[in-house]
Design a protein around this motif. Sequence first.
Motif, PDB file in Angstrom:
ATOM      1  N   THR A 278       0.642  -1.480  -0.041  1.00 27.11           N
ATOM      2  CA  THR A 278      -0.048   0.082   0.306  1.00 27.11           C
ATOM      3  C   THR A 278       0.700   1.004   0.323  1.00 27.11           C
ATOM      4  O   THR A 278       2.544   1.218   0.218  1.00 27.11           O
ATOM      5  CB  THR A 278      -1.077   0.135   0.719  1.00 27.11           C
ATOM      6  N   THR A 279      -0.027   2.405   0.342  1.00 23.13           N
ATOM      7  CA  THR A 279       0.351   3.272   0.433  1.00 23.13           C
ATOM      8  C   THR A 279       0.801   4.675   1.554  1.00 23.13           C
ATOM      9  O   THR A 279       0.582   4.010   2.625  1.00 23.13           O
ATOM     10  CB  THR A 279       0.077   4.216  -0.791  1.00 23.13           C
ATOM     11  N   THR A 280       1.727   5.646   1.725  1.00 26.99           N
ATOM     12  CA  THR A 280       1.641   6.514   2.681  1.00 26.99           C
ATOM     13  C   THR A 280       1.101   7.627   2.710  1.00 26.99           C
ATOM     14  O   THR A 280       0.780   8.721   3.586  1.00 26.99           O
ATOM     15  CB  THR A 280       2.929   7.083   3.516  1.00 26.99           C
ATOM     16  N   ALA A 281       0.415   7.826   0.964  1.00 22.92           N
ATOM     17  CA  ALA A 281       0.275   9.108   0.399  1.00 22.92           C
ATOM     18  C   ALA A 281      -1.781   8.842   0.549  1.00 22.92           C
ATOM     19  O   ALA A 281      -2.536   9.447   0.923  1.00 22.92           O
ATOM     20  CB  ALA A 281       0.743   9.169  -0.800  1.00 22.92           C
ATOM     21  N   TYR A 282      -2.132   8.462  -0.279  1.00 28.02           N
ATOM     22  CA  TYR A 282      -3.758   7.947  -0.921  1.00 28.02           C
ATOM     23  C   TYR A 282      -4.375   6.725  -1.435  1.00 28.02           C
ATOM     24  O   TYR A 282      -2.891   5.859  -2.289  1.00 28.02           O
ATOM     25  CB  TYR A 282      -3.928   9.245  -2.359  1.00 28.02           C
ATOM     26  N   PRO A 283      -5.244   6.701  -1.813  1.00 25.98           N
ATOM     27  CA  PRO A 283      -5.624   4.855  -2.277  1.00 25.98           C
ATOM     28  C   PRO A 283      -6.200   5.576  -3.945  1.00 25.98           C
ATOM     29  O   PRO A 283      -6.100   6.340  -4.029  1.00 25.98           O
ATOM     30  CB  PRO A 283      -6.983   4.547  -1.885  1.00 25.98           C
ATOM     31  N   LEU A 284      -5.916   4.373  -4.181  1.00 25.02           N
ATOM     32  CA  LEU A 284      -6.658   3.940  -5.480  1.00 25.02           C
ATOM     33  C   LEU A 284      -7.380   3.092  -5.881  1.00 25.02           C
ATOM     34  O   LEU A 284      -7.431   2.231  -4.931  1.00 25.02           O
ATOM     35  CB  LEU A 284      -5.093   3.713  -7.193  1.00 25.02           C
ATOM     36  N   ARG A 301     -11.785   9.973   8.181  1.00 26.84           N
ATOM     37  CA  ARG A 301     -11.473   9.607   9.398  1.00 26.84           C
ATOM     38  C   ARG A 301     -11.043   8.008   8.286  1.00 26.84           C
ATOM     39  O   ARG A 301     -10.423   6.972   8.977  1.00 26.84           O
ATOM     40  CB  ARG A 301     -12.609   9.526  10.334  1.00 26.84           C
ATOM     41  N   ARG A 302     -10.809   8.198   7.432  1.00 29.88           N
ATOM     42  CA  ARG A 302     -10.751   6.634   7.100  1.00 29.88           C
ATOM     43  C   ARG A 302      -9.237   6.399   5.946  1.00 29.88           C
ATOM     44  O   ARG A 302      -9.326   4.986   5.481  1.00 29.88           O
ATOM     45  CB  ARG A 302     -12.170   5.857   6.090  1.00 29.88           C
ATOM     46  N   LEU A 303      -9.262   7.821   6.157  1.00 28.60           N
ATOM     47  CA  LEU A 303      -8.081   7.483   5.148  1.00 28.60           C
ATOM     48  C   LEU A 303      -7.005   6.608   5.288  1.00 28.60           C
ATOM     49  O   LEU A 303      -6.160   5.638   4.460  1.00 28.60           O
ATOM     50  CB  LEU A 303      -7.582   9.070   4.607  1.00 28.60           C
ATOM     51  N   LYS A 304      -6.204   6.555   6.692  1.00 26.85           N
ATOM     52  CA  LYS A 304      -5.387   5.613   7.212  1.00 26.85           C
ATOM     53  C   LYS A 304      -5.414   4.275   7.216  1.00 26.85           C
ATOM     54  O   LYS A 304      -4.445   3.720   7.191  1.00 26.85           O
ATOM     55  CB  LYS A 304      -5.229   6.288   8.981  1.00 26.85           C
ATOM     56  N   ASP A 305      -6.525   4.129   6.936  1.00 25.13           N
ATOM     57  CA  ASP A 305      -6.852   2.910   6.847  1.00 25.13           C
ATOM     58  C   ASP A 305      -6.031   2.071   6.266  1.00 25.13           C
ATOM     59  O   ASP A 305      -6.991   0.756   4.963  1.00 25.13           O
ATOM     60  CB  ASP A 305      -9.085   2.557   6.700  1.00 25.13           C
ATOM     61  N   ALA A 306      -6.901   3.187   4.536  1.00 21.56           N
ATOM     62  CA  ALA A 306      -5.546   2.923   2.937  1.00 21.56           C
ATOM     63  C   ALA A 306      -4.117   3.235   3.249  1.00 21.56           C
ATOM     64  O   ALA A 306      -3.987   2.236   2.034  1.00 21.56           O
ATOM     65  CB  ALA A 306      -6.508   3.833   1.939  1.00 21.56           C
ATOM     66  N   ILE A 323       5.331 -11.679   6.074  1.00 14.60           N
ATOM     67  CA  ILE A 323       5.116 -10.166   5.776  1.00 14.60           C
ATOM     68  C   ILE A 323       4.088 -10.172   6.533  1.00 14.60           C
ATOM     69  O   ILE A 323       2.904 -10.802   5.978  1.00 14.60           O
ATOM     70  CB  ILE A 323       5.164 -10.707   3.951  1.00 14.60           C
ATOM     71  N   LYS A 324       3.957  -8.971   7.139  1.00 16.29           N
ATOM     72  CA  LYS A 324       3.039  -8.330   7.654  1.00 16.29           C
ATOM     73  C   LYS A 324       2.356  -6.447   7.158  1.00 16.29           C
ATOM     74  O   LYS A 324       3.574  -5.761   7.784  1.00 16.29           O
ATOM     75  CB  LYS A 324       2.271  -8.284   9.559  1.00 16.29           C
ATOM     76  N   ASP A 325       1.297  -6.537   6.939  1.00 12.75           N
ATOM     77  CA  ASP A 325       0.892  -4.954   6.520  1.00 12.75           C
ATOM     78  C   ASP A 325       0.004  -4.490   7.972  1.00 12.75           C
ATOM     79  O   ASP A 325      -0.496  -4.841   7.896  1.00 12.75           O
ATOM     80  CB  ASP A 325       0.438  -5.454   5.445  1.00 12.75           C
ATOM     81  N   GLU A 326       0.886  -3.441   8.014  1.00 10.66           N
ATOM     82  CA  GLU A 326       0.174  -3.009   8.952  1.00 10.66           C
ATOM     83  C   GLU A 326      -0.362  -1.440   9.192  1.00 10.66           C
ATOM     84  O   GLU A 326      -0.225  -1.103   8.000  1.00 10.66           O
ATOM     85  CB  GLU A 326       0.882  -2.521  10.159  1.00 10.66           C
ATOM     86  N   ARG A 327      -1.541  -1.171   9.299  1.00 14.38           N
ATOM     87  CA  ARG A 327      -2.365   0.005   8.742  1.00 14.38           C
ATOM     88  C   ARG A 327      -1.352   1.340   9.328  1.00 14.38           C
ATOM     89  O   ARG A 327      -1.090   1.360  10.266  1.00 14.38           O
ATOM     90  CB  ARG A 327      -4.229   0.417   9.093  1.00 14.38           C
TER      91      ARG A 327
END
Length: 329
Positions: A278-284, A301-306, A323-327
């Motif tokens: 994922t990204t640290t900027a914005y979802p696609l 409020r949902r941006l950091k979830d992406a 491999i672990k992905d974290e919000r």
Amino acid sequence: MTAYDDHQSPAPDGGAGDPPSEHGMSRRQLMRHAGWFGGAVVLTVAGGEVFSHVAGPRDTTARAAAAPGAALRFVQVSDSHIGFQGPANTDVVGSFTAAIDQVNGLGFRPDFVMHSGDLTHLSTTGQFDQVRHMMTGLRTDRVFTVPGEHDSIGDAGRAYRQIFGKGTLGDGWYSFDTHGVHFLALVNTLSLEKLGHLGTEQIDFVRKDLAGLPSDTPVVVFSHIPLFAMYPRWGWSTDDALKVIALLRRFSSVTCLNGHVHQLFTKTEGNITFHSATTTAYPLPKPGRAPTPTPQVVPARRLKDALGIRTVGFRRGDQQLAIKDERLA
């Protein structure tokens, strides 16, 4: 492709519409492979095959690989897009700062951090200086990068290589070894028509680089654009990647980690597992769920979830990567 590329080349091939499948994968399969936020994807090599599964909270393999005594632990961050201005994220500096803070708060010091491209949004000198300065705040022994297409705008990546390309070969590719794992960092964001492209010189480098390695050496490959055909209609693939994939087939465990698509996605093909970050900027958008892959505006409020970061653990002898992905916290 991201917003910049949309402006340059908005027309995907195959005509308009919403294709239900891509390279034999139905949409249901696409979605099944995607979106494992919060779960540890454990890759286990046995009998020359790679098996993956989502680890639960009691999974001893995942916990062991992430334990303080693990031989190797590194972090992948991606697509910070420093310089982006738009409603999808009005503060990309703030969200990348939060990602750095999250890395520094993991409770262990990563052996290295890899930024898998699109460090900047428009490749300006000021944006490169800013992201370089920000990454000096990472508490790690080493920071590696590969360029995204946004890091090559207008100058074929020369400004990127002046700051981040020291010691690299060709257009910025390189390899290194640590903890019994061989790492390849590839550049597939130059010479773009629609898909990513590696080129003959770089493929020759990979061939020579891998030639002397035993087949039981774990190999991890970093690139910005996916090496697999995630969604070619949006440029989410690399046109000559199969030549590199063929060179990787003899290895018992291969893991390819990329950015570019701003979302989690996992696919296994034989001995090779591909993981998009994922990204640290914005979802696609998800593949095919929008006319073009433009930045998606979600409620604040949902941006950091992406957004998020990825940690990877490996313990020598067990032939395992966890491999672990974290919000983004």
